[in-house]
Design a protein around this motif. Structure first.
Motif, PDB file in Angstrom:
ATOM      1  N   LEU A 115     -15.844  15.205 107.173  1.00 45.98           N
ATOM      2  CA  LEU A 115     -15.750  15.286 108.627  1.00 45.98           C
ATOM      3  C   LEU A 115     -15.636  13.928 109.298  1.00 45.98           C
ATOM      4  CD1 LEU A 115     -18.468  17.997 109.315  1.00 45.98           C
ATOM      5  CD2 LEU A 115     -16.057  18.209 109.842  1.00 45.98           C
ATOM      6  N   TRP A 116     -15.848  12.863 108.576  1.00 44.49           N
ATOM      7  CA  TRP A 116     -16.022  11.617 109.311  1.00 44.49           C
ATOM      8  C   TRP A 116     -14.902  10.585 109.097  1.00 44.49           C
ATOM      9  CZ3 TRP A 116     -18.479  11.950 113.442  1.00 44.49           C
ATOM     10  CH2 TRP A 116     -18.886  10.804 114.135  1.00 44.49           C
ATOM     11  N   ARG A 117     -14.736  10.112 107.853  1.00 43.13           N
ATOM     12  CA  ARG A 117     -13.758   9.050 107.633  1.00 43.13           C
ATOM     13  C   ARG A 117     -12.355   9.582 107.905  1.00 43.13           C
ATOM     14  NH1 ARG A 117     -11.937   5.814 103.069  1.00 43.13           N
ATOM     15  NH2 ARG A 117     -12.344   7.579 101.724  1.00 43.13           N
ATOM     16  N   PRO A 118     -11.558   8.841 108.688  1.00 45.60           N
ATOM     17  CA  PRO A 118     -10.224   9.335 109.032  1.00 45.60           C
ATOM     18  C   PRO A 118      -9.411   9.736 107.807  1.00 45.60           C
ATOM     19  CG  PRO A 118     -10.707   7.361 110.283  1.00 45.60           C
ATOM     20  CD  PRO A 118     -11.851   7.553 109.331  1.00 45.60           C
ATOM     21  N   ALA A 119      -8.655  10.771 107.976  1.00 46.78           N
ATOM     22  CA  ALA A 119      -7.868  11.298 106.862  1.00 46.78           C
ATOM     23  C   ALA A 119      -6.885  10.259 106.346  1.00 46.78           C
ATOM     24  CB  ALA A 119      -7.123  12.550 107.314  1.00 46.78           C
TER      25      ALA A 119
END
Lengths: 629, 406, 262
Positions: free
Chosen positions: C121-125
């Motif tokens: 959910l956190w680190r950009p894709a």
């Protein structure tokens, strides 16, 4: 019921337009019919002529709407037409008020059918018998129209495959116009024939709309026979439901719809939605990091929001208390709209019932305060948790469906949740276990229509400025968190499922679970908005869960632009502000309606679509390659 | 289309007042005393517009005779859209931007309750005009909220006391819209009637959804219960449908019919010649009230609005009378002083003398109870009497219990 | 075909697979084995049961009877996503890519899913498996267009993207439904050449259906011919070409050959 529903069904089947204005056409049918019946309806022939003329007149109004409005925005993203029709609703409401006045009009009885006939020893009003005859007649008429004429064949073909018909060189425009005429005229007819049963009043439009949608969906979108059988089914259910469970009148219909959709996701006689027809508009742009200008703009807005109370303290003349109140309200709806967009935009799941989580969260917190004396800090956080649990439960059923059927199932659940608090079912349930007050009246748990009152934040948070910082701080944080989620693999996975479910499955993605999780997260954020709303108003009522509230949020997202993450923020802010600006004027609905329609026509990509226009690109709000149609 | 024309004129007038103030803000004469009005003008115009007309009539009369405390009054009216949350926002706007000294109005119970909670929190005066919910002054009552119109409980109690005299009515059925007002109305009626007549029996209740009644089915269901008497709480379009189907299907024959609010012109007049006959109802027989005060009121109203008064009109008029009397007694627009002045305030209204009880802030305004009949193709009330609210209010002990620690 | 340096082991074993639709036997006791590093073409006239057969192998359809084993393990009744996890890559007749994402993001998505990071959910894709995605794109020759949206890509390029996506889970088996449909003749040969190279490099077995007989005979190591649900011929291209039963179907019903819409 059948007449209205079949009209709606036909329009949807062919044009894929979810026509919210259908209820308004029904109301217009009743009003126009009433006027005509007063004028010429004293004889039997005159009466029926009046009814028919009313139907044709309403059909003509439908055509005007199609030509002036809908025709210009067929290429806009899915469901965008929905806002346009919503604008039409507002306009028609005020026009009807202006023309016919505010008093309920009670229709005269039909000449020649005033009495009652005795059947099996029971008096049945003659007009009821006439109505019983009309529906099958119309059904047969429609059947003949569709089976036997070339136009009907084309309409049926268009229902199944629009591209195909277009490829055959049929002029789609006139086909759509014709369909809108027929559909609207049926709504008008429905409105006009019920005059002797009721009359005309200004609340008819919304009252019938939900019913019509339920009938259409249960019957199966686009299926006229389906609509007929569903209408018959509900007629019977209504009659027996009243006798067996007099208290069930509100939920029965939505319960049936939920059950039907869970077991037959496409309605009784409907067909699965054809894949690949979903996107008439241009595909969405890839998600990029925000441009420096946009970032700066966002930072500036945040800074301004944070500085506003200081401005209020220093220049109370310039920044009044009410400005803070209004900003709190705007932030609440921005958060609500953004949470809806979370599943609607990237997830492609259009929820018609998101108010359930807004109000559900607010009720969770309010109940905790009322019955457990929970402190504000605890109760506040119970709202997102409660809403998430509710979304988790409802979502399990909903995420298995797609498109309009998903939307309608969310609506059904929202209505069930609404009826749950509106009728204070917990109180009734306790009564069946013998827990009631000294007079045997059910205890008030949700308080029904009267809601739960006098719920305020605790001391430190109760000043306006403190609460302002809570509301703004939490909303901005929540928006930022949602943005992170969407830029993270999870958000990409959702979009993957929306873009191509086939490919998503082929790279090992369990779409249902991702959608379920997204639904739950969205519910949690919506619940947070509900909590902010509750503690800023001090009370909560079933109105926070009603359909209109869900539609408000939907409107905000669509008006802002569903394809952009900024869309819902801008849409919610604009709509809340416009509403506040206009509502001090009389006939504000007319103004708001016209403004919405104008925005739809000028910016068919939503307000944020403005960034993609030439001017927006020059201002460096969008990349040169992000060209919109 | 008489009413529609009158409506237009009103809206125009009020829009001018409202717009001028909303945008001109503090620049308008600081001399005037502003009264904030919140009501559901778009949601239920048929009921709220007469209210506003009555209120404006009163304000104009006051101003012609020199105003109050030597200052002119200004009436600033806003729509709450029938949403409690919106009403609270409008209240904030009225106090903050329009600088009103108090707020009044509202019709829906839930809107009234939301404003009650708001008044308590913000310590500003709220005079509820029409909302009927009992909780407004009792369970949810607070120092800053007062109510004029007789509540659901009071009106139901009046009817119950009247029908208790009818010996033969033993088996009762009820029909009421399925929401808080309907349920309270049925509960109050059952409670009072059972106390007065332990021998009556309630054989069943029908709960149609508000404004979505399936009248034919409801009538059949009621017939099956074979009651001696039926207590009706439905109103508006529901009442019209219920009255028509009931007549067609012979439900009313030989039965005692009782209707809460059914005699109010707002509900009775749209029925025209299909208005039910011989029902015992609460209402407002403005056409037959012969007291001089009331005749003056009716004449002034008809002259000003080219329309006849509804119950909302007289409530609006009385509300403004109360505010005037209160301001004169308080001699100030300070909220605390105004609240003190409201408690125990007595004044004379077209409907008779009214007192705001200090103990619960409920006014003693009563209601007209009588029998419906047809006259010139129109429903009217006959053999009616005015019942003063005093006799139908809970006792002081009960009030203290209901209001809890407040 | 040359270049099969790897050990040839059976990747996919299908045994008497059957499926009927309303009494019609769409696929009737079809059996075959596919080895690693091998391209197996499945051909036959319209309605022969190719698609049905295909969909039973990839998990979209449940067979009435028969067995399907991947690397010796039964995959019968597993949903497509589980079959993918076991090492089966797919391309579609009409390309299925994520239109609102860039070329690289499409491949990144497949990698994210393969590494079970799709719920992160956190680190950009865009920071996930960046280099891995670029390596795959380089292999299919799409590295220079990595930042374009798939929604605006030329069809031939989309096919390459799909191939890169299909390679993300390091598959043992590639299922390609009409891999060259809708492409110009030169593009077809280029794509199949690329596929062949990759397959040999990575020791992958390929099962594909194809209408273009030039493609089939140029690139398939083996060909199986279906007609009315039954396997009527199977073997190296030369053998199948000279099979009389095959000739009957294709020459007897010459109208079918190459006339179907892509």
């Amino acid at each position: 019921m059948f007449l209205v529903a079949s009209g709606l069904s036909i329009i949807f089947g062919v044009t894929r337009i979810v026509n919210f204005a259908h209820g308004s056409f029904y109301m217009l049918g009743a009003y126009i019919g009433y006027t005509l019946v007063q004028a010429i309806g004293s004889t039997a022939i005159g009466f029926w002529a009046a009814v028919l003329i009313a139907a044709v007149a309403v059909g003509a109004i439908g055509v005007v709407m199609e030509i002036l409005l809908l025709r210009r925005i067929y290429r806009a993203p899915e469901l965008f037409q929905l806002i346009a029709t919503f604008g039409v609703i507002l306009v028609i409401q005020d026009v009807a008020l202006w023309v016919w006045g505010s008093e309920d009009l009670v229709g005269p009885q039909a000449p020649g059918l005033k009495g009652a006939t005795s059947i099996l020893g029971k008096p049945i009003p003659e007009y009821d018998l006439a109505l019983i005859a009309i529906s099958p007649l119309v059904l047969v008429g429609l059947w003949a129209l569709f089976k036997l004429t070339r136009w009907g064949t084309l309409v049926r073909a268009a229902t199944q495959d629009r591209q195909m018909v277009a490829a055959l060189g049929v002029n789609q425009r006139w086909l759509f116009t014709g369909v809108l005429f027929l559909g609207s005229a049926l709504a008008g007819l429905g409105g006009a024939v019920q005059i002797p049963k009721g009359g005309a009043d200004l609340l008819m439009d919304f009252n019938i709309l939900a019913v019509a949608f339920v009938v259409v969906v249960v019957g199966g979108m686009g299926s006229i026979f389906g609509a007929f059988w569903a209408a018959v089914l509900f007629g019977i259910l209504q009659t027996f439901g009243i006798q067996i469970l007099p208290n069930s009148t509100l939920v029965l219909m939505f319960l049936v719809m939920a059950v039907v959709l869970i077991f037959r996701p496409w309605g009784l006689l409907g067909m699965p939605e054809t894949l690949g027809q979903a996107h008439p508009g241009p595909p969405e742009q890839p998600l990029r990091p925000a441009l420096p200008r946009v970032r700066a703009l966002g930072g500036a807005v945040t800074a301004l929001l944070l500085a506003l109370p200081i401005g209020h303290l220093v220049f109370p003349e310039l920044v009044g208390v009410f400005t803070l109140v209004l900003v709190i309200e705007i932030m609440v709806f921005v958060l609500f709209a953004a949470a809806l967009h979370f599943i609607m935009g990237p997830g492609g799941m259009v929820s018609f019932g998101h108010a359930a989580y807004f109000g559900g969260g607010a009720y969770a917190a309010a109940l905790l305060v009322k019955f457990a004396d929970a402190p504000f800090e605890l109760a506040f956080w119970s709202a997102p948790v409660g809403a998430a649990l509710l979304a988790f439960l409802f979502g399990w059923f909903c995420v298995r469906l797609s498109g309009v059927y998903f939307a309608m199932l969310t609506l059904a659940f929202a209505q069930i949740a609404w009826a749950f608090v509106f009728q204070d079912m917990p109180g009734s349930v306790l009564k069946t276990f013998g827990i009631a007050d000294e007079f045997g009246t059910p205890l008030k748990i949700t308080g029904g229509d009267d809601g739960l009152n006098d719920i305020w934040p605790s001391g430190w948070a109760s000043t306006r400025i403190a609460y302002y910082y809570i509301a703004v701080g939490l909303s901005v944080a929540a928006l930022w968190i949602m943005r992170r989620f969407l830029y993270a693999p999870f958000g990409y996975t959702l979009r993957a499922g929306r873009d191509s479910p086939l490919r998503a499955a082929a790279i090992g993605i369990d779409l249902t679970r991702h959608r379920w999780l997204a639904f739950t997260l969205s519910g949690a954020f919506t619940g947070l908005a509900g909590a902010l709303f509750l503690f800023s108003k001090g009370s909560v009522f079933p109105t926070t869960l009603e359909i209109a509230r869900s539609f408000d949020a939907l409107l905000m997202v669509l008006l802002g632009g569903v394809q952009s993450l900024f869309g819902p923020i801008v849409g919610a802010a604009a709509l809340t502000w416009l509403n506040d600006l206009f509502s001090v004027l009389s006939y504000w609905r007319f103004l708001l309606g016209v403004t919405i329609i104008a925005l739809v026509l000028l910016l068919p990509q939503g307000i944020v679509g403005f960034a993609g226009t030439r001017l927006g690109r020059r201002l460096q709000l969008a990349r040169p390659e992000e060209i919109t149609a | 289309m008489r009413s529609s024309k009158a409506f237009l004129t009103t809206t125009g007038a009020v829009a001018a007042i409202a717009a001028g103030v909303a945008f001109g803000s503090a620049s308008a004469a600081a001399e005037t005393i502003r009264i904030g009005d919140i009501n559901s003008y778009t949601r239920l115009p048929a009921h709220t517009v007469p209210y506003r007309q009555g209120a404006i009539l009163a304000i104009e009369e006051f101003n012609r005779s020199g105003g109050v405390l030597g200052r002119q009054l200004e009436f600033i009216s806003h729509d709450d859209q029938g949403k409690p949350g919106e009403a609270v926002k409008v209240a904030e706007r009225l106090f903050a931007r329009d600088e009103v000294v108090l707020i009044s109005g509202s019709l829906f119970s839930h809107v009234g309750l939301a404003l009650t909670a708001y008044a308590k929190k913000s310590k500003r005066l709220y005079i509820a005009a029409e909302p009927l919910a009992d909780a407004l002054v009792w369970a949810q009552g607070n120092r800053y909220t007062f109510r004029l119109r007789p509540s659901t409980y009071m009106q139901a109690a009046m009817l119950a006391a009247e029908v208790a005299k009818v010996e033969k009515a033993k088996r009762w059925a009820t029909i009421a819209p399925n929401y808080a007002y309907g349920k309270d109305a049925v509960a109050a009626f059952q409670r009072v009637l059972t106390e007065l007549r332990p021998d009556v029996e309630f054989v069943g209740s029908q709960w149609p959804a508000l404004f979505k009644i399936d009248a034919g089915a409801e009538v059949e269901a009621l017939k099956r219960l074979e009651p001696d008497a039926i207590y009706n709480v439905t109103f508006g379009g529901d009442l019209a449908k219920f009255a028509r189907e009931g007549k067609l299907r012979g439900l009313f024959e030989g039965r005692l019919m009782v209707g809460l609010l059914t005699g109010e012109p707002e509900y009775l007049d749209p029925l025209k010649d299909e208005a039910p006959e011989g029902w015992l109802v609460t209402g407002y027989p403005w056409y037959d009230i012969e007291t001089p005060e009331h005749k003056v009121f009716v004449a002034a109203y008809q002259q000003r609005w080219d329309d006849y008064p509804r119950i909302g009109s007289v409530v609006g008029y009385n509300t403004m009378l109360a505010i005037k009397a209160m301001l004169e007694r308080a001699g100030s627009t300070d909220t605390e002083k105004m609240v003190d002045a409201m408690e125990g305030l007595s004044f004379d209204a077209p409907t008779g003398p009214i007192t705001f009880r200090a103990i619960d802030h409920q006014a003693t305004m009563g209601a007209y109870v009588g029998w419906t009949a047809l006259r010139d193709g129109k429903g009217v009330m006959v053999d009616w009497k005015y019942l003063d609210g005093v006799g139908y209010l809970p006792s002081d002990d009960e009030v203290r219990k209901l209001r809890g620690g407040q | 075909m040359s270049g099969a340096q790897h050990e040839c082991v059976p990747v996919l074993e299908v045994e008497s697979l059957s499926r009927s639709f309303g009494g019609v036997r769409a696929v009737d006791r079809v059996s075959f084995t596919l080895f690693s590093s091998e391209l197996l073409a499945m051909i036959g006239p319209n309605g022969a049961g190719k698609t049905t057969c295909f969909n039973m192998v990839n998990g979209q359809l449940r067979p009435d009877a028969g067995a399907v084993r991947l690397n010796g393990r039964s995959i019968l009744g597993l949903p497509p996503r589980s079959i993918w996890r076991l090492g089966v890559g797919r391309t579609f007749q009409i390309t299925a890519t994520f239109a609102s994402m860039t070329v690289r993001e499409n491949v990144q998505m497949a990698l994210v899913s393969y590494h079970r990071r799709s719920r992160a959910l956190w680190r950009p894709a865009r920071d996930h498996y960046f280099d891995e995605a670029m390596t795959l794109l380089e292999r299919v020759g799409m590295d220079r267009q990595y930042d374009r949206a798939c929604g605006v890509l030329a069809y031939g390029d989309l096919k390459r993207v799909e191939l890169a996506v299909a390679l993300a889970n390091e598959p043992r088996l590639l299922l390609m439904d009409e891999p060259t449909a809708g492409m110009a003749p030169r593009e077809r040969m280029e794509l199949m050449q690329l596929t062949t190279e990759i397959v040999h490099e990575r020791n992958i077995g390929v099962l594909f259906t194809e209408h273009d007989m030039d493609v089939v005979f140029a690139y398939a190591d083996r060909i199986m011919v279906l007609d009315r649900g039954q396997l009527i011929s199977e073997g190296p291209p030369m053998a199948v070409r000279s099979d009389r039963k095959v000739q009957e179907i294709y020459l007897g019903g010459s109208a079918v050959y190459g006339t179907e819409p892509a």
